[in-house]
Motif scaffolding. Structure first.
Motif, PDB file in Angstrom:
ATOM      1  N   HIS A   8       0.836  -1.199   0.000  1.00 53.27           N
ATOM      2  CA  HIS A   8       0.000   0.000   0.000  1.00 53.27           C
ATOM      3  C   HIS A   8       0.877   1.258   0.000  1.00 53.27           C
ATOM      4  O   HIS A   8       2.069   1.215   0.277  1.00 53.27           O
ATOM      5  CB  HIS A   8      -0.912   0.012   1.228  1.00 53.27           C
ATOM      6  CG  HIS A   8      -1.843  -1.165   1.300  1.00 53.27           C
ATOM      7  ND1 HIS A   8      -3.151  -1.098   0.884  1.00 53.27           N
ATOM      8  CD2 HIS A   8      -1.644  -2.443   1.719  1.00 53.27           C
ATOM      9  CE1 HIS A   8      -3.731  -2.273   1.058  1.00 53.27           C
ATOM     10  NE2 HIS A   8      -2.836  -3.112   1.565  1.00 53.27           N
ATOM     11  N   SER A   9       0.257   2.380  -0.313  1.00 50.19           N
ATOM     12  CA  SER A   9       0.846   3.717  -0.134  1.00 50.19           C
ATOM     13  C   SER A   9       2.193   3.891  -0.815  1.00 50.19           C
ATOM     14  O   SER A   9       3.127   4.475  -0.236  1.00 50.19           O
ATOM     15  CB  SER A   9       0.987   4.035   1.361  1.00 50.19           C
ATOM     16  OG  SER A   9      -0.256   3.936   2.007  1.00 50.19           O
ATOM     17  N   LEU A  10       2.317   3.401  -2.042  1.00 50.01           N
ATOM     18  CA  LEU A  10       3.555   3.640  -2.785  1.00 50.01           C
ATOM     19  C   LEU A  10       3.705   5.102  -3.166  1.00 50.01           C
ATOM     20  O   LEU A  10       4.820   5.618  -3.264  1.00 50.01           O
ATOM     21  CB  LEU A  10       3.580   2.783  -4.051  1.00 50.01           C
ATOM     22  CG  LEU A  10       4.244   1.410  -3.969  1.00 50.01           C
ATOM     23  CD1 LEU A  10       4.208   0.745  -5.331  1.00 50.01           C
ATOM     24  CD2 LEU A  10       5.661   1.526  -3.472  1.00 50.01           C
ATOM     25  N   THR A  11       2.592   5.787  -3.390  1.00 50.00           N
ATOM     26  CA  THR A  11       2.655   7.201  -3.770  1.00 50.00           C
ATOM     27  C   THR A  11       3.403   8.015  -2.721  1.00 50.00           C
ATOM     28  O   THR A  11       4.134   8.955  -3.059  1.00 50.00           O
ATOM     29  CB  THR A  11       1.232   7.768  -3.965  1.00 50.00           C
ATOM     30  OG1 THR A  11       0.572   7.042  -4.997  1.00 50.00           O
ATOM     31  CG2 THR A  11       1.281   9.232  -4.357  1.00 50.00           C
ATOM     32  N   GLY A  12       3.247   7.645  -1.474  1.00 49.92           N
ATOM     33  CA  GLY A  12       3.941   8.367  -0.403  1.00 49.92           C
ATOM     34  C   GLY A  12       5.450   8.236  -0.472  1.00 49.92           C
ATOM     35  O   GLY A  12       6.173   9.023   0.145  1.00 49.92           O
ATOM     36  N   ARG A  13       5.937   7.245  -1.234  1.00 44.19           N
ATOM     37  CA  ARG A  13       7.389   7.058  -1.357  1.00 44.19           C
ATOM     38  C   ARG A  13       7.984   7.901  -2.495  1.00 44.19           C
ATOM     39  O   ARG A  13       9.199   7.861  -2.724  1.00 44.19           O
ATOM     40  CB  ARG A  13       7.700   5.582  -1.598  1.00 44.19           C
ATOM     41  CG  ARG A  13       7.174   4.665  -0.502  1.00 44.19           C
ATOM     42  CD  ARG A  13       7.570   3.222  -0.773  1.00 44.19           C
ATOM     43  NE  ARG A  13       6.832   2.285   0.072  1.00 44.19           N
ATOM     44  CZ  ARG A  13       6.966   0.972   0.054  1.00 44.19           C
ATOM     45  NH1 ARG A  13       7.847   0.429  -0.799  1.00 44.19           N
ATOM     46  NH2 ARG A  13       6.252   0.186   0.837  1.00 44.19           N
ATOM     47  N   THR A  15       9.380  10.972  -3.443  1.00 47.34           N
ATOM     48  CA  THR A  15       9.955  12.126  -2.756  1.00 47.34           C
ATOM     49  C   THR A  15      10.827  12.917  -3.727  1.00 47.34           C
ATOM     50  O   THR A  15      11.188  12.417  -4.803  1.00 47.34           O
ATOM     51  CB  THR A  15      10.819  11.664  -1.578  1.00 47.34           C
ATOM     52  OG1 THR A  15      11.945  10.905  -2.091  1.00 47.34           O
ATOM     53  CG2 THR A  15      10.010  10.798  -0.609  1.00 47.34           C
ATOM     54  N   LYS A  59       2.383  12.764  -7.581  1.00 47.16           N
ATOM     55  CA  LYS A  59       1.757  12.528  -6.276  1.00 47.16           C
ATOM     56  C   LYS A  59       0.256  12.807  -6.310  1.00 47.16           C
ATOM     57  O   LYS A  59      -0.530  12.141  -5.625  1.00 47.16           O
ATOM     58  CB  LYS A  59       2.434  13.386  -5.205  1.00 47.16           C
ATOM     59  CG  LYS A  59       3.866  12.958  -4.900  1.00 47.16           C
ATOM     60  CD  LYS A  59       4.492  13.770  -3.792  1.00 47.16           C
ATOM     61  CE  LYS A  59       3.951  13.359  -2.435  1.00 47.16           C
ATOM     62  NZ  LYS A  59       4.403  12.016  -2.021  1.00 47.16           N
ATOM     63  N   ASP A 167      -1.996   0.379  -4.441  1.00 40.85           N
ATOM     64  CA  ASP A 167      -2.041   1.835  -4.589  1.00 40.85           C
ATOM     65  C   ASP A 167      -2.660   2.173  -5.941  1.00 40.85           C
ATOM     66  O   ASP A 167      -2.047   1.991  -6.998  1.00 40.85           O
ATOM     67  CB  ASP A 167      -0.615   2.400  -4.493  1.00 40.85           C
ATOM     68  CG  ASP A 167      -0.577   3.920  -4.457  1.00 40.85           C
ATOM     69  OD1 ASP A 167      -1.384   4.556  -5.164  1.00 40.85           O
ATOM     70  OD2 ASP A 167       0.242   4.478  -3.712  1.00 40.85           O
ATOM     71  N   ASN A 169      -3.277   4.993  -7.429  1.00 45.43           N
ATOM     72  CA  ASN A 169      -2.593   6.030  -8.198  1.00 45.43           C
ATOM     73  C   ASN A 169      -1.458   5.430  -9.025  1.00 45.43           C
ATOM     74  O   ASN A 169      -1.288   5.761 -10.211  1.00 45.43           O
ATOM     75  CB  ASN A 169      -2.046   7.112  -7.255  1.00 45.43           C
ATOM     76  CG  ASN A 169      -1.284   8.193  -7.995  1.00 45.43           C
ATOM     77  OD1 ASN A 169      -1.699   8.659  -9.051  1.00 45.43           O
ATOM     78  ND2 ASN A 169      -0.136   8.585  -7.443  1.00 45.43           N
TER      79      ASN A 169
END
Length: 391
Positions: A8-13, A15, A59, A167, A169
């Motif tokens: 989950h939450s690959l978008t948060g990676r 950077t 993002k 994810d 997105n």
């Protein structure tokens, strides 16, 4: 294959550091501009603004890739391979995707998959084939997938991705790249299947799709070696090889939307020999394939036209081609000495024709081999000391 645990939450990676490192990788690989005509240098002129915008769009899920620019490169005499050149910004975005997805899938890939993976290469794939032969696997399914990159099912790729990635997105972004299309001679061509060769993420997506084939072969007890879409299945009997072919054909058709080429796919043996990753492999020897020799000659012919000058710049370009061929085909387990010496003589002939604008044996004395060596030309036959003599 191990149980699947979703990520989950690959978008948060995504950077600023990840985007900048992706840009550095794209710049290092260079490459031409896409359909927007923005080159590496032009993109770099406004680097901060370009990367900030790219980060924000990735993002927020608002990034929209441009169609790739279709070009054709020589594959063999009279044949060409289509390539899709994405815009620089799209290459950076694909590299971001590759860096996010590769570590996740790397630990799920089969050990006998060798293409486009860290720490793995084509030589290891050939070595695995030779190792299996020593173990008694003498029958070979020499498989060829018809137009793999052009015909790979988008649904199959997305299905394998969705089994691991949760994810939305990231999944939508991959799908956008698959459906971005190509621009050829001013015409937009939709891509409803396939992943364009030339895309940064294409090799990874190919491995993700074919990982299904790898594990199915494994679960049915077959031994194999695969490098991207080039693979062979090693068996102990002709009947087993035929069973492997039936399994592969069914899997490719039903799960990936692909077909084996009936003309190029065959069940053979080491005694009869077969081609794999540029080598001709048989029970007698591993040699440079005839098509590989012709590919080398095609590159040299392009550089040694009689209208060109024999100068230091040409020697540098030739040495680059020679070194690449020498380093690839000269191994501890291949026999390339005779082929290298023959190609060296042919190359010197090309240079003499180029120098004197004609083909004549008399020119052998006007332009000695030692003179070409003094110019800096390297020889295939002497470049790799480990190249064993032919028997």
């Amino acid at each position: 294959m191990a149980g699947v645990k979703k990520v989950h939450s690959l978008t948060g990676r995504i950077t600023p550091a990840v985007v900048y490192d992706a840009w550095r990788a794209v710049r290092r690989n260079r490459g031409a501009a896409g359909i927007d005509r923005v080159s590496i240098r032009m993109f770099e002129a406004n680097l901060d603004q370009n990367l900030d915008r790219l980060l924000r769009e990735l993002k927020q899920g608002t990034f929209e890739p441009l169609p790739a620019r279709r070009v054709y490169i020589p594959k063999s005499p009279g044949k060409f391979r289509p390539l899709g050149i994405p815009a620089v910004r799209d290459r950076v975005a694909q590299e971001v995707l590759r860096r996010l997805l590769s570590p996740i899938f790397e630990r799920r890939f089969h050990d006998d998959s060798y293409g486009f993976r860290p720490g793995r290469n084509a030589h290891q794939a050939v070595e695995r084939v030779l190792e299996l032969r020593r173990q008694g696997y003498r029958f070979v399914l020499d498989a060829d997938i018809s137009g793999f990159f052009d015909n790979l099912s988008h649904a199959a790729v997305m299905g394998e991705l969705a089994r691991v990635i949760a994810d939305g997105n990231i999944l939508r972004l991959v799908e956008k790249f698959l459906k971005a299309g190509v621009l050829e001679e001013g015409r937009f061509l939709a891509t409803r299947v396939g992943t364009p060769q030339g895309g940064v993420a294409s090799p990874l997506l190919a491995n993700i799709a074919l990982n299904l084939l790898d594990w199915q072969l494994h679960e049915h007890g077959f031994r194999f070696a695969r490098y991207a879409d080039d693979f062979v299945v090693l068996c102990r009997s002709a009947e087993e090889a035929k069973e492997a072919r039936a399994l592969v054909e069914q899997l490719l058709r039903e799960r990936l939307g692909l077909e084996l080429s009936p003309e190029k796919t065959k069940v053979t043996t080491f005694h009869e020999g077969f081609a794999f990753l540029g080598f001709d492999i048989s029970s007698q020897a591993v040699r440079m394939r005839a098509k590989s020799v012709e590919k080398f000659k095609t590159k040299v012919r392009e550089l040694t036209r009689r209208s060109h000058n024999l100068d230091a710049e040409l020697i540098v370009k030739l040495n680059r081609v020679i070194r690449g061929t020498a380093n690839y085909f000269a191994t501890q387990w291949s026999q390339c000495g005779d082929a290298y010496r023959t190609l060296d003589r042919w190359l010197r002939m090309r240079l003499r024709c180029m120098k004197f604008k004609r083909k004549s044996k008399e020119d052998n004395f006007r332009l000695h081999s030692k003179h070409l060596t003094r110019l800096g030309l390297i020889a295939l036959s002497s470049r790799i000391l480990s190249c064993p003599p032919d028997t």
